[in-house]
Design a protein around this motif. Structure first.
Motif, PDB file in Angstrom:
ATOM      1  N   TYR A   5       0.805  -1.223   0.000  1.00 23.14           N
ATOM      2  CA  TYR A   5       0.000   0.000   0.000  1.00 23.14           C
ATOM      3  C   TYR A   5       0.839   1.275   0.000  1.00 23.14           C
ATOM      4  O   TYR A   5       0.293   2.369  -0.104  1.00 23.14           O
ATOM      5  CB  TYR A   5      -0.904   0.028   1.239  1.00 23.14           C
ATOM      6  N   ALA A   6       2.134   1.166   0.144  1.00 24.53           N
ATOM      7  CA  ALA A   6       2.994   2.340   0.305  1.00 24.53           C
ATOM      8  C   ALA A   6       4.286   2.157  -0.472  1.00 24.53           C
ATOM      9  O   ALA A   6       4.676   1.037  -0.818  1.00 24.53           O
ATOM     10  CB  ALA A   6       3.309   2.564   1.782  1.00 24.53           C
ATOM     11  N   GLU A   7       4.950   3.276  -0.716  1.00 22.34           N
ATOM     12  CA  GLU A   7       6.233   3.253  -1.397  1.00 22.34           C
ATOM     13  C   GLU A   7       7.352   2.961  -0.396  1.00 22.34           C
ATOM     14  O   GLU A   7       7.239   3.294   0.792  1.00 22.34           O
ATOM     15  CB  GLU A   7       6.491   4.600  -2.065  1.00 22.34           C
ATOM     16  N   PRO A   8       8.442   2.348  -0.855  1.00 26.36           N
ATOM     17  CA  PRO A   8       9.608   2.207   0.025  1.00 26.36           C
ATOM     18  C   PRO A   8      10.037   3.582   0.543  1.00 26.36           C
ATOM     19  O   PRO A   8      10.065   4.559  -0.205  1.00 26.36           O
ATOM     20  CB  PRO A   8      10.669   1.600  -0.901  1.00 26.36           C
ATOM     21  N   GLY A   9      10.327   3.644   1.831  1.00 21.10           N
ATOM     22  CA  GLY A   9      10.694   4.925   2.437  1.00 21.10           C
ATOM     23  C   GLY A   9       9.535   5.634   3.111  1.00 21.10           C
ATOM     24  O   GLY A   9       9.754   6.645   3.783  1.00 21.10           O
ATOM     25  N   GLU A  10       8.306   5.121   2.965  1.00 23.65           N
ATOM     26  CA  GLU A  10       7.171   5.686   3.705  1.00 23.65           C
ATOM     27  C   GLU A  10       7.058   4.918   5.020  1.00 23.65           C
ATOM     28  O   GLU A  10       6.908   3.695   5.024  1.00 23.65           O
ATOM     29  CB  GLU A  10       5.883   5.592   2.897  1.00 23.65           C
ATOM     30  N   HIS A  11       7.134   5.646   6.120  1.00 21.03           N
ATOM     31  CA  HIS A  11       7.297   5.023   7.434  1.00 21.03           C
ATOM     32  C   HIS A  11       6.115   5.301   8.356  1.00 21.03           C
ATOM     33  O   HIS A  11       5.323   6.214   8.132  1.00 21.03           O
ATOM     34  CB  HIS A  11       8.600   5.506   8.077  1.00 21.03           C
ATOM     35  N   VAL A  12       6.042   4.490   9.396  1.00 17.47           N
ATOM     36  CA  VAL A  12       4.983   4.622  10.399  1.00 17.47           C
ATOM     37  C   VAL A  12       5.606   4.491  11.782  1.00 17.47           C
ATOM     38  O   VAL A  12       6.643   3.839  11.954  1.00 17.47           O
ATOM     39  CB  VAL A  12       3.876   3.564  10.172  1.00 17.47           C
ATOM     40  N   HIS A  13       4.977   5.112  12.759  1.00 13.71           N
ATOM     41  CA  HIS A  13       5.409   5.071  14.154  1.00 13.71           C
ATOM     42  C   HIS A  13       4.931   3.772  14.801  1.00 13.71           C
ATOM     43  O   HIS A  13       5.095   2.695  14.244  1.00 13.71           O
ATOM     44  CB  HIS A  13       4.896   6.320  14.880  1.00 13.71           C
ATOM     45  N   PHE A  14       4.334   3.857  15.995  1.00 18.17           N
ATOM     46  CA  PHE A  14       3.863   2.654  16.676  1.00 18.17           C
ATOM     47  C   PHE A  14       2.397   2.329  16.392  1.00 18.17           C
ATOM     48  O   PHE A  14       1.808   1.473  17.055  1.00 18.17           O
ATOM     49  CB  PHE A  14       4.055   2.792  18.186  1.00 18.17           C
ATOM     50  N   ALA A  15       1.779   3.002  15.425  1.00 20.79           N
ATOM     51  CA  ALA A  15       0.412   2.631  15.032  1.00 20.79           C
ATOM     52  C   ALA A  15       0.414   1.200  14.497  1.00 20.79           C
ATOM     53  O   ALA A  15       1.456   0.660  14.107  1.00 20.79           O
ATOM     54  CB  ALA A  15      -0.110   3.593  13.975  1.00 20.79           C
ATOM     55  N   ASP A  16      -0.768   0.590  14.453  1.00 20.32           N
ATOM     56  CA  ASP A  16      -0.832  -0.796  14.016  1.00 20.32           C
ATOM     57  C   ASP A  16      -0.241  -0.980  12.618  1.00 20.32           C
ATOM     58  O   ASP A  16       0.457  -1.949  12.363  1.00 20.32           O
ATOM     59  CB  ASP A  16      -2.275  -1.299  14.040  1.00 20.32           C
ATOM     60  N   GLY A  17      -0.563  -0.063  11.691  1.00 19.00           N
ATOM     61  CA  GLY A  17      -0.055  -0.270  10.348  1.00 19.00           C
ATOM     62  C   GLY A  17       0.169   0.984   9.529  1.00 19.00           C
ATOM     63  O   GLY A  17       1.016   0.991   8.637  1.00 19.00           O
ATOM     64  N   PHE A  18      -0.603   2.036   9.800  1.00 19.76           N
ATOM     65  CA  PHE A  18      -0.554   3.244   8.989  1.00 19.76           C
ATOM     66  C   PHE A  18      -0.479   4.477   9.878  1.00 19.76           C
ATOM     67  O   PHE A  18      -0.963   4.471  11.012  1.00 19.76           O
ATOM     68  CB  PHE A  18      -1.791   3.322   8.090  1.00 19.76           C
ATOM     69  N   PRO A  19       0.106   5.566   9.369  1.00 22.47           N
ATOM     70  CA  PRO A  19       0.325   6.734  10.223  1.00 22.47           C
ATOM     71  C   PRO A  19      -0.910   7.563  10.527  1.00 22.47           C
ATOM     72  O   PRO A  19      -0.909   8.303  11.512  1.00 22.47           O
ATOM     73  CB  PRO A  19       1.348   7.562   9.433  1.00 22.47           C
TER      74      PRO A  19
END
Length: 269
Positions: free
Chosen positions: A138-152
């Protein structure tokens, strides 16, 4: 016209919400959102209200431009926790399938939380440099997330909640669903059809619907579970896709900027 009507962040994953009037976005979503997490002391596995509903009674607030975290809870003295260095006292943690090395916040925070939760726990922090890659389906390499389950970021339409409340037969609290962004003015579940939106100067991609869990049955103010498993039971009756109850949309921000309540929400695709 669609309008951004509510803004929330959750400084510590699965603790009480923080209502916002405005907020900037950084590389991981809303500034300061879910940069801390409570984990089992023995194995580093993440903990949430799914197991410990009383986590919802912990209030966490950022202090001094994100240099420290203030913790409050019923019957507890207030505690100020300094942000550890990004390479200090690293602890192995597990959030779903992701194994990470992140800084531990120290013994005082661990003892405070363990006393309130009645369980041996630690508090860890997420520096931007140690963030997780979002699922590349669902995302490009380099798109990151914190401690959420899956998405920011999570968006929910007020019309969708109103529709669900009518079916359950009582008004439901939006905070059962822990959104970051709430939009008013749209038809129920209009957000299901959105692909890209713009709020202020920030554009967002709609990544995928959010699959809901038992957490939605916990009263966000009291921490009590609903005996009838509502509203999850009703969602499974009419928002069921392959056995999952879908409610809300996960977002990825395409650029940085500031969000403010009352901003118009423009559907681009």
């Amino acid at each position: 016209m669609y309008t951004l009507s509510e803004l929330y962040r959750y400084p510590v994953k699965s603790t009480a919400y923080e209502p916002l009037q405005s907020i900037r976005l950084d590389a991981l979503g809303l500034e300061g959102d879910r940069r801390w997490m409570v984990v089992e002391a023995s194995n580093g596995r993440f903990l949430t209200q799914r197991l410990l509903p009383q986590m919802g009674r912990i209030e966490a607030r950022w202090q001094d431009d994100f240099a420290a975290l203030r913790l409050r809870a019923p019957g507890m003295d207030e505690l100020l926790v300094k942000v550890p260095g990004r390479d200090d006292n690293l602890r192995g943690v597990l959030i779903w399938r992701d194994m990470l090395q992140v800084p531990d916040a120290g013994d005082e925070a661990a003892q405070w939380l363990s006393r309130f939760l009645g369980r041996d726990v630690r508090l860890v922090q997420m520096p931007e440099q140690r963030a997780r890659q979002v699922d590349t389906a669902y995302a490009e390499p380099g798109e990151h997330v914190h401690f959420a389950d899956g998405f920011p970021l999570l968006l929910i339409g007020q019309g969708s909640l109103d529709d669900l409340s009518a079916k359950v037969g009582r008004p439901l609290e939006m905070l059962r669903f822990r959104p970051n962004l709430v939009v008013t003015g749209a038809e129920p579940f209009a957000e299901d059809g959105w692909k890209r939106i713009r709020i202020g100067e920030v554009t967002f991609r709609v990544a995928k619907p959010c699959s809901r869990c038992i957490l939605t049955t916990i009263d966000p103010h009291t921490g009590e579970r609903d005996a009838a498993r509502e509203p999850l039971a009703t969602l499974l009756g009419y928002r069921n896709v392959n056995g999952e109850a879908l409610f809300g949309q996960n977002l990825l921000a395409e650029n940085r900027g500031e969000l403010k309540l009352g901003m118009p929400v423009e559907v681009l695709e």
